[in-house]
Design a protein around this motif. Structure first.
Motif, mmCIF file in Angstrom:
data_model
loop_
_atom_site.group_PDB
_atom_site.id
_atom_site.type_symbol
_atom_site.label_atom_id
_atom_site.label_comp_id
_atom_site.label_asym_id
_atom_site.label_seq_id
_atom_site.Cartn_x
_atom_site.Cartn_y
_atom_site.Cartn_z
ATOM 1 N N ASP A 9 28.453 25.091 35.743
ATOM 2 C CA ASP A 9 29.716 25.241 35.179
ATOM 3 C C ASP A 9 30.418 26.455 35.969
ATOM 4 O O ASP A 9 30.502 27.520 35.400
ATOM 5 N N TYR A 10 30.987 26.244 37.108
ATOM 6 C CA TYR A 10 31.950 27.160 37.540
ATOM 7 C C TYR A 10 32.950 26.410 38.613
ATOM 8 O O TYR A 10 32.669 25.399 39.250
ATOM 9 N N LEU A 11 34.037 27.022 38.774
ATOM 10 C CA LEU A 11 35.075 26.682 39.597
ATOM 11 C C LEU A 11 34.802 27.530 40.800
ATOM 12 O O LEU A 11 34.535 28.867 40.583
ATOM 13 N N LEU A 12 35.101 27.096 42.006
ATOM 14 C CA LEU A 12 35.034 27.964 43.201
ATOM 15 C C LEU A 12 36.281 27.929 44.079
ATOM 16 O O LEU A 12 37.026 27.087 44.122
ATOM 17 N N ALA A 13 36.525 29.163 44.613
ATOM 18 C CA ALA A 13 37.629 29.409 45.270
ATOM 19 C C ALA A 13 37.402 30.130 46.909
ATOM 20 O O ALA A 13 36.535 31.184 46.441
ATOM 21 N N VAL A 14 37.841 29.807 47.805
ATOM 22 C CA VAL A 14 37.179 30.503 49.058
ATOM 23 C C VAL A 14 38.444 30.727 49.900
ATOM 24 O O VAL A 14 39.255 29.875 50.171
ATOM 25 N N SER A 15 38.713 31.995 50.205
ATOM 26 C CA SER A 15 39.850 32.519 50.916
ATOM 27 C C SER A 15 39.901 33.796 51.117
ATOM 28 O O SER A 15 38.662 34.575 51.042
ATOM 29 N N LYS A 23 40.747 43.989 40.172
ATOM 30 C CA LYS A 23 41.047 44.604 38.893
ATOM 31 C C LYS A 23 42.108 43.890 38.163
ATOM 32 O O LYS A 23 42.569 44.184 37.063
ATOM 33 N N ALA A 24 42.265 42.511 38.562
ATOM 34 C CA ALA A 24 43.048 41.771 37.922
ATOM 35 C C ALA A 24 42.721 41.037 36.711
ATOM 36 O O ALA A 24 43.243 40.275 35.968
ATOM 37 N N THR A 25 41.176 41.103 36.503
ATOM 38 C CA THR A 25 40.521 40.622 35.338
ATOM 39 C C THR A 25 39.455 41.420 34.821
ATOM 40 O O THR A 25 38.685 42.135 35.584
ATOM 41 N N ASP A 26 39.103 41.465 33.568
ATOM 42 C CA ASP A 26 37.849 42.268 33.040
ATOM 43 C C ASP A 26 36.840 41.114 32.498
ATOM 44 O O ASP A 26 35.942 41.468 31.916
ATOM 45 N N SER A 27 37.011 40.025 32.884
ATOM 46 C CA SER A 27 36.086 38.922 32.318
ATOM 47 C C SER A 27 34.624 38.958 33.214
ATOM 48 O O SER A 27 34.776 38.946 34.484
ATOM 49 N N ASP A 28 33.617 38.893 32.615
ATOM 50 C CA ASP A 28 32.306 38.626 33.051
ATOM 51 C C ASP A 28 32.135 37.138 33.562
ATOM 52 O O ASP A 28 31.223 36.874 34.534
ATOM 53 N N ASP A 29 33.244 36.493 33.451
ATOM 54 C CA ASP A 29 32.904 35.015 33.823
ATOM 55 C C ASP A 29 33.675 34.977 35.446
ATOM 56 O O ASP A 29 33.762 33.856 35.732
ATOM 57 N N VAL A 30 34.272 35.834 36.033
ATOM 58 C CA VAL A 30 34.822 35.922 37.208
ATOM 59 C C VAL A 30 33.876 36.782 38.101
ATOM 60 O O VAL A 30 33.770 37.963 37.828
ATOM 61 N N ARG A 31 33.178 36.163 39.177
ATOM 62 C CA ARG A 31 32.617 37.046 40.071
ATOM 63 C C ARG A 31 33.155 36.740 41.558
ATOM 64 O O ARG A 31 33.381 35.627 42.060
ATOM 65 N N PHE A 32 33.153 38.201 42.265
ATOM 66 C CA PHE A 32 33.503 38.128 43.706
ATOM 67 C C PHE A 32 32.624 38.259 44.478
ATOM 68 O O PHE A 32 31.683 39.295 44.451
#
Length: 359
Positions: A178-184, A229-238
């Motif tokens: 259950d995750y979306l992925l982005a690469v860039s 810093k654009a999100t404070d969500s624990d659901d976003v991982r860098f």
């Protein structure tokens, strides 16, 4: 002998370096007269196991490329030089050059002023002193012609592709996570800020419990945005940079891949995702329609609500995902490093035969 400017072996791997490496490897299979010229501080020494590499000079960076490389070439009779990244020795005339795109013209906020100033000097001279120009899409060709006075008959379209490590990796995952992925990379034209806002809309408007994993790190050439810093969500991982094995695993296990860019000369990551059996939703701008055709679900990258809607659809519509996977696997087959290298080889042969005819 045919010489290749392999300064890219001193640089971190992005799409530009990937293009250069793969074309070199395939050219070495086609010809036995290829020599890669490198500075002394190369990062990927294992590359030398597959190609003929010669280290020259004592410096690195632009000094090596602009001073030491052409000096060496002139000392051995000024042979043909192939440049597969976006710069080349500006006063060396017996060369093929490559320019991937003009993002630095279209999206200046993505680049440092020093980078833009340097390219404003380098690129016109590089183009002037070249026998042929390689770029990676019809879109990039049109963009280059809109900014530079160059003979369109001397511009050759050589597409990117994906490596066999991606295309042979489709069968190992039975159930997506259950995750979306982005690469860039975190630069303005990549539109990660818009993607994060769209993801926030997805969470707040549709209440879909999903995660977003973001791979990428800016290079020194770019004016990076601090998107962490654009999100404070624990659901976003860098995740920063990852190696190819981890990247493949992330593609394979993702529910879908998101490509939100405003501008790309080509865009390899969506093809990598498709090769790994990952459905893709993508921006409908720049080169993306040319590269992806009808194999993805498109959205307007300037409309974050539309992007969020595309995210929602690819998450909740299983039939859509299945159709995108099938279309993606078919789309990837249009591209081949071997075919692209054969086209480069044809350019080389035409130039060298023309030189012989004049003797």
């Amino acid at each position: 002998m045919i010489y290749i400017n392999a300064r890219f072996l001193t640089q971190d791997v992005t799409g530009v370096q990937r293009f250069a490496e793969q074309i070199c490897l395939e050219l070495a299979k086609l010809r036995d007269d290829i020599v890669l010229l490198v500075p002394r501080n190369i990062k990927r020494s294992s590359f030398s196991q597959n190609v003929n590499i010669k280290s020259i000079g004592n410096k690195s960076g632009h000094y090596w490329e602009q001073i030491e490389l052409p000096k060496y070439l002139k000392s051995i009779g000024s042979p043909l030089l192939i440049n597969l990244c976006s710069t080349a020795p500006i006063f060396y005339k017996n060369q093929i050059v490559t320019h991937h795109d003009v993002t630095y013209k279209r999206y200046k906020a993505s680049f440092s002023w020093k980078f833009r100033a340097l390219y404003s000097i380098l690129i016109p001279l590089m183009l002037k002193n070249s026998k042929a120009l390689i770029t990676v899409s019809e879109f990039s060709k049109s963009e280059i012609l809109s900014y530079f006075n160059y003979d369109p008959q001397k511009i050759h379209i050589i597409y990117n592709a994906v490596g066999s490590e991606f295309t042979n990796s489709q069968a190992s995952v039975k159930e997506k996570e259950d995750y979306l992925l982005a690469v860039s990379s975190p630069n303005f034209h990549k539109n990660f800020h818009g993607m994060l806002e769209a993801f926030n809309i997805l969470r707040s408007k549709y209440d879909i419990p999903f995660k977003l994993k973001v791979i990428g790190k800016s290079s020194a050439s770019f004016a990076a945005q601090d998107y962490t810093k654009a999100t404070d969500s624990d659901d976003v991982r860098f995740l920063g940079r990852v190696d190819d094995n981890e990247l493949i695993s992330l593609y394979q296990n993702a529910t879908a891949f998101v490509f939100p860019s405003f501008y790309e000369g080509f865009g390899i990551p969506p093809l990598e995702a498709q090769a790994c059996g990952c459905p893709v939703i993508s921006s409908n701008k720049a080169s993306m329609p040319e590269v992806l055709n009808d194999s993805v679900l498109y959205f307007d990258p300037y409309d974050n609500t539309a992007m969020a809607e595309a995210m929602k659809r690819v998450i909740v519509e299983s039939e859509l995902r299945d159709n995108l996977i099938t279309a993606g696997l078919a789309n990837v087959k249009r591209f081949s490093w071997s075919l692209s290298a054969k086209k480069v080889n044809s350019i080389v042969d035409n130039i060298t035969s023309s030189e012989l005819d004049r003797l």
